[in-house]
Design a protein around this motif. Structure first.
Motif, PDB file in Angstrom:
ATOM      1  N   LEU A 114    -126.083 -28.514 -34.451  1.00 58.82           N
ATOM      2  CA  LEU A 114    -125.769 -27.436 -35.383  1.00 58.82           C
ATOM      3  C   LEU A 114    -126.743 -27.439 -36.543  1.00 58.82           C
ATOM      4  O   LEU A 114    -127.222 -28.504 -36.963  1.00 58.82           O
ATOM      5  CB  LEU A 114    -124.360 -27.606 -35.961  1.00 58.82           C
ATOM      6  CG  LEU A 114    -123.146 -27.237 -35.112  1.00 58.82           C
ATOM      7  CD1 LEU A 114    -121.884 -27.715 -35.820  1.00 58.82           C
ATOM      8  CD2 LEU A 114    -123.077 -25.734 -34.902  1.00 58.82           C
ATOM      9  N   ALA A 115    -126.999 -26.263 -37.097  1.00 58.16           N
ATOM     10  CA  ALA A 115    -127.723 -26.135 -38.359  1.00 58.16           C
ATOM     11  C   ALA A 115    -127.156 -24.936 -39.106  1.00 58.16           C
ATOM     12  O   ALA A 115    -126.923 -23.884 -38.510  1.00 58.16           O
ATOM     13  CB  ALA A 115    -129.212 -25.959 -38.132  1.00 58.16           C
ATOM     14  N   ARG A 116    -126.898 -25.120 -40.384  1.00 59.23           N
ATOM     15  CA  ARG A 116    -126.347 -24.049 -41.202  1.00 59.23           C
ATOM     16  C   ARG A 116    -126.835 -24.200 -42.646  1.00 59.23           C
ATOM     17  O   ARG A 116    -127.084 -25.318 -43.119  1.00 59.23           O
ATOM     18  CB  ARG A 116    -124.807 -24.093 -41.229  1.00 59.23           C
ATOM     19  CG  ARG A 116    -124.113 -23.856 -39.910  1.00 59.23           C
ATOM     20  CD  ARG A 116    -124.162 -22.403 -39.489  1.00 59.23           C
ATOM     21  NE  ARG A 116    -123.350 -22.159 -38.318  1.00 59.23           N
ATOM     22  CZ  ARG A 116    -123.765 -22.309 -37.060  1.00 59.23           C
ATOM     23  NH1 ARG A 116    -124.999 -22.748 -36.823  1.00 59.23           N
ATOM     24  NH2 ARG A 116    -122.953 -22.056 -36.037  1.00 59.23           N
ATOM     25  N   LYS A 117    -126.907 -23.089 -43.350  1.00 56.61           N
ATOM     26  CA  LYS A 117    -127.013 -23.144 -44.797  1.00 56.61           C
ATOM     27  C   LYS A 117    -125.604 -23.341 -45.333  1.00 56.61           C
ATOM     28  O   LYS A 117    -124.671 -22.650 -44.904  1.00 56.61           O
ATOM     29  CB  LYS A 117    -127.618 -21.847 -45.339  1.00 56.61           C
ATOM     30  CG  LYS A 117    -129.077 -21.649 -44.961  1.00 56.61           C
ATOM     31  CD  LYS A 117    -129.610 -20.334 -45.495  1.00 56.61           C
ATOM     32  CE  LYS A 117    -131.064 -20.153 -45.088  1.00 56.61           C
ATOM     33  NZ  LYS A 117    -131.611 -18.852 -45.561  1.00 56.61           N
ATOM     34  N   VAL A 118    -125.435 -24.286 -46.236  1.00 58.03           N
ATOM     35  CA  VAL A 118    -124.102 -24.637 -46.713  1.00 58.03           C
ATOM     36  C   VAL A 118    -124.073 -24.718 -48.232  1.00 58.03           C
ATOM     37  O   VAL A 118    -125.117 -24.779 -48.895  1.00 58.03           O
ATOM     38  CB  VAL A 118    -123.629 -25.996 -46.127  1.00 58.03           C
ATOM     39  CG1 VAL A 118    -123.560 -25.946 -44.618  1.00 58.03           C
ATOM     40  CG2 VAL A 118    -124.536 -27.134 -46.593  1.00 58.03           C
ATOM     41  N   VAL A 119    -122.852 -24.726 -48.759  1.00 58.00           N
ATOM     42  CA  VAL A 119    -122.614 -25.005 -50.166  1.00 58.00           C
ATOM     43  C   VAL A 119    -121.862 -26.325 -50.244  1.00 58.00           C
ATOM     44  O   VAL A 119    -120.815 -26.493 -49.619  1.00 58.00           O
ATOM     45  CB  VAL A 119    -121.792 -23.883 -50.830  1.00 58.00           C
ATOM     46  CG1 VAL A 119    -121.513 -24.232 -52.294  1.00 58.00           C
ATOM     47  CG2 VAL A 119    -122.527 -22.552 -50.729  1.00 58.00           C
ATOM     48  N   MET A 120    -122.410 -27.288 -50.976  1.00 65.45           N
ATOM     49  CA  MET A 120    -121.811 -28.613 -51.094  1.00 65.45           C
ATOM     50  C   MET A 120    -121.067 -28.729 -52.421  1.00 65.45           C
ATOM     51  O   MET A 120    -121.610 -28.375 -53.473  1.00 65.45           O
ATOM     52  CB  MET A 120    -122.881 -29.693 -51.015  1.00 65.45           C
ATOM     53  CG  MET A 120    -122.339 -31.132 -50.994  1.00 65.45           C
ATOM     54  SD  MET A 120    -121.876 -31.812 -52.606  1.00 65.45           S
ATOM     55  CE  MET A 120    -123.458 -32.067 -53.380  1.00 65.45           C
ATOM     56  N   THR A 121    -119.828 -29.211 -52.363  1.00 63.54           N
ATOM     57  CA  THR A 121    -119.097 -29.561 -53.577  1.00 63.54           C
ATOM     58  C   THR A 121    -118.560 -30.973 -53.432  1.00 63.54           C
ATOM     59  O   THR A 121    -118.271 -31.432 -52.336  1.00 63.54           O
ATOM     60  CB  THR A 121    -117.917 -28.599 -53.840  1.00 63.54           C
ATOM     61  OG1 THR A 121    -117.094 -28.548 -52.673  1.00 63.54           O
ATOM     62  CG2 THR A 121    -118.402 -27.215 -54.187  1.00 63.54           C
ATOM     63  N   ILE A 122    -118.425 -31.667 -54.553  1.00 66.43           N
ATOM     64  CA  ILE A 122    -117.876 -33.019 -54.555  1.00 66.43           C
ATOM     65  C   ILE A 122    -116.365 -32.919 -54.389  1.00 66.43           C
ATOM     66  O   ILE A 122    -115.717 -32.064 -54.975  1.00 66.43           O
ATOM     67  CB  ILE A 122    -118.235 -33.750 -55.856  1.00 66.43           C
ATOM     68  CG1 ILE A 122    -119.759 -33.849 -55.975  1.00 66.43           C
ATOM     69  CG2 ILE A 122    -117.600 -35.133 -55.914  1.00 66.43           C
ATOM     70  CD1 ILE A 122    -120.232 -34.230 -57.357  1.00 66.43           C
ATOM     71  N   SER A 123    -115.788 -33.793 -53.561  1.00 66.84           N
ATOM     72  CA  SER A 123    -114.366 -33.709 -53.223  1.00 66.84           C
ATOM     73  C   SER A 123    -113.678 -35.043 -53.456  1.00 66.84           C
ATOM     74  O   SER A 123    -114.318 -36.090 -53.563  1.00 66.84           O
ATOM     75  CB  SER A 123    -114.191 -33.297 -51.757  1.00 66.84           C
ATOM     76  OG  SER A 123    -114.724 -32.019 -51.526  1.00 66.84           O
ATOM     77  N   THR A 177    -117.408 -31.666 -49.672  1.00 65.67           N
ATOM     78  CA  THR A 177    -117.041 -30.534 -48.826  1.00 65.67           C
ATOM     79  C   THR A 177    -118.281 -29.702 -48.561  1.00 65.67           C
ATOM     80  O   THR A 177    -119.038 -29.392 -49.494  1.00 65.67           O
ATOM     81  CB  THR A 177    -115.964 -29.668 -49.501  1.00 65.67           C
ATOM     82  OG1 THR A 177    -114.758 -30.425 -49.608  1.00 65.67           O
ATOM     83  CG2 THR A 177    -115.687 -28.409 -48.683  1.00 65.67           C
ATOM     84  N   LEU A 178    -118.492 -29.353 -47.298  1.00 66.51           N
ATOM     85  CA  LEU A 178    -119.601 -28.477 -46.912  1.00 66.51           C
ATOM     86  C   LEU A 178    -119.004 -27.183 -46.396  1.00 66.51           C
ATOM     87  O   LEU A 178    -118.276 -27.179 -45.395  1.00 66.51           O
ATOM     88  CB  LEU A 178    -120.458 -29.120 -45.823  1.00 66.51           C
ATOM     89  CG  LEU A 178    -121.050 -30.502 -46.113  1.00 66.51           C
ATOM     90  CD1 LEU A 178    -121.864 -30.968 -44.918  1.00 66.51           C
ATOM     91  CD2 LEU A 178    -121.892 -30.490 -47.381  1.00 66.51           C
TER      92      LEU A 178
END
Length: 528
Positions: free
Chosen positions: A174-183, A196-197
């Motif tokens: 898989l490959a995606r553009k993602v938004v990462m947040t600290i969880s 979280t991605l």
């Protein structure tokens, strides 16, 4: 019904992703023996009547005499089955290697590899970035618990865009553009944090291709977000306690159908690289949010209401058209509530009731609240031998206060949710105790030891390097930046193995006392 099932695969290419079809192998479901086996040992007439002998299936994964198979036009049946129930060419279809440059370090890992690439200007892992830049800078909000210090607590503004790639068996999946947040909650104080991605706007969802992301879910399941978890509070011990328990429950859900009424969280150990730098072992988990319900049940997020008790506070994310009766015993799936409570009681989780309770309901007529099992990292002998003293004390002193509405630090909605569980248990105490008895077999010492040794083997090749990176500031990428003490990982491979042995020892000791403690549980919550 001889239908050739076609398996979707995704290949990474220079311009991004392209979809390509791969024909299934000629693997045939034998039929009679398997159907009789399921009828006699599982008693599942639904499956027996649903499957057809001589169906052609796709084998997606193999493991110790089992196949993970998918039926054409019958995705609900996809799952693990005994390999002796199939004949023919049951080899796994392997996509041809894509014409891309796979990072050289991928080949050095037996575990799946995740890569995150951030722009240098917005990299949250850079010095003073969002990953740790504000750690210890302020006190945790009131009611958050006894965390030693805060770490970007619940600040949704701390996010960053990244390019995500996932490799398994040393091949791109898989490959995606993602938004990462600290969880995470208190676990945000760990040097290695949960993340979280979420797929970026306009990107396709994460697809569980060949069940490579989550082995116990069908290949048709899609996710808008996934959770990378470093073990939570178990970061300092086994690293996989929570995932192990969910894996055991998922694998037993066909044998014990009541487990399917409790939402469980699948698990895949992996290795993380950030901008090409080794970042240690991290576990891929299903993200337990509205997107999880959407991916599992194909319900629109606008039709899902999600409730969560966290540190005594209840957050309700209501549907656009919420159910007429929100939180109430009349609106509760009693089988889900009893099963959920039985599991929490069996694993001796004392980070519960005032914390870590989730449930969801749909907007359709007749929908009921289903409970979501999560965050078992402080259970199942986390405290070592001390649980033998601490959990009975918790039962006697804390449990009655929660179930009788006497705990003043939790909000009214939390009391209502706990009351929903109490109503379900008291409505059929024998059913609750029967589930406890089922769990004695599900979590038997043999089952837990086999699974623990399996995960120990998976992690073994990574732990020395992981521990060297995260056991203290000397090699850590964050060691010279953090302005206050942090929680570091287990300090040696030997200590890690000791914690695994303690986990196994708990499974043995729990068998001896669960019977009387389950009876105490029912009595202490106030059932008549």
């Amino acid at each position: 019904m001889k239908v050739l099932y076609r398996l979707f695969g995704l290949l990474l290419v220079a311009s991004g992703l392209s979809e390509q079809l791969y024909a299934a192998q000629n693997c045939v479901f034998i039929g009679t023996e398997a159907l009789n086996f399921y009828k006699n040992s599982v008693g599942d007439e639904t499956i027996k009547n649903y499957l057809d002998p001589n169906d052609i299936v796709t084998v997606l994964q193999k493991d110790s005499g089992r196949f993970y198979v998918s039926w054409a036009e019958k995705p609900a049946v996809a799952g693990w089955m005994d390999s002796r129930f199939f004949a023919g060419d049951c080899s796994i279809t392997v996509p041809p290697a894509p014409s891309v440059n796979i990072p050289a370090y991928v080949a050095s890992h037996a575990l799946p590899v995740i890569t995150l690439e951030f722009d240098a200007k917005t990299n949250p892992f850079a010095e003073n970035g969002a990953y740790y830049g504000t750690m210890g800078s302020k006190a945790a909000p009131s009611g958050i618990g006894n965390c030693p210090h805060s770490a970007n607590y619940f600040n949704d503004a701390l996010f960053a865009n990244a390019q995500f790639a996932y490799y398994k068996n040393r091949q791109p999946i898989l490959a995606r553009k993602v938004v990462m947040t600290i969880s995470g909650g208190c676990s945000r104080v760990n040097a290695l944090k949960g993340m979280t991605l979420e797929v970026a706007k306009g990107e396709k969802k994460f697809e569980n291709i060949s069940s490579y992301l989550f082995p116990h879910r069908s290949a048709q399941t899609k996710y808008e977000s996934v959770y990378l978890r470093a073990g939570g509070n178990d970061f300092t011990r086994s690293l996989f306690r929570d995932g192990l328990l969910h894996s055991v429950l998922l694998e037993k859900s066909n044998e014990f159908p009541w487990l399917k009424e409790v939402e469980l969280q699948d698990f895949q150990p992996s290795v993380l690289y950030v901008n090409g730098r080794y970042w240690g072992v991290i576990n891929i988990r299903e993200k337990l949010n509205k997107g999880y319900v959407n991916g599992r049940y194909n319900l629109k997020k606008a039709d899902v209401t999600l409730a969560e008790i966290s540190y005594g506070r209840t957050e309700i994310k209501a549907a656009s058209n919420p159910p007429a009766k929100m939180l109430s015993s009349q609106n509760t799936n009693y089988e889900s509530a009893r099963g959920y409570a039985a599991i929490e009681a069996y694993v001796a989780n004392d980070d519960w009731l005032g914390n870590n309770i989730r449930l969801w309901i749909g907007s359709a007529q007749g929908s009921t609240w289903r409970f979501i099992l999560n965050d078992l990292d402080l259970s199942f002998g986390y405290s070592g031998e001390a649980w033998k003293r601490e959990y009975p004390k918790y039962l006697q002193e804390n449990l009655p206060k929660y179930f009788r509405g006497e705990e003043s630090w939790i909000d009214p909605n939390a009391h209502t949710i706990i009351g929903m569980m109490k109503s379900a248990i008291c409505a059929d105490q024998n059913n609750f105790l029967s589930k406890i008895n089922d769990l004695r077999g599900i979590f038997s010492s043999g089952a837990i030891e086999n699974k623990a040794r399996y995960f120990e083997g998976l992690y073994q090749s990574e732990l020395a390097r992981h521990i060297d990176l995260w056991k203290g500031p000397h090699n850590s990428p964050v060691g010279n930046i953090l302005g206050s003490p942090v929680i570091w990982s287990v300090d040696s491979v030997g200590s890690w193995k000791d914690h695994i042995n303690k986990l196994i020892s708990f499974s043995q000791a729990r068998q001896n006392v669960i019977g009387s403690q389950a009876q105490d549980f029912v009595r202490l919550i106030g059932c008549p």
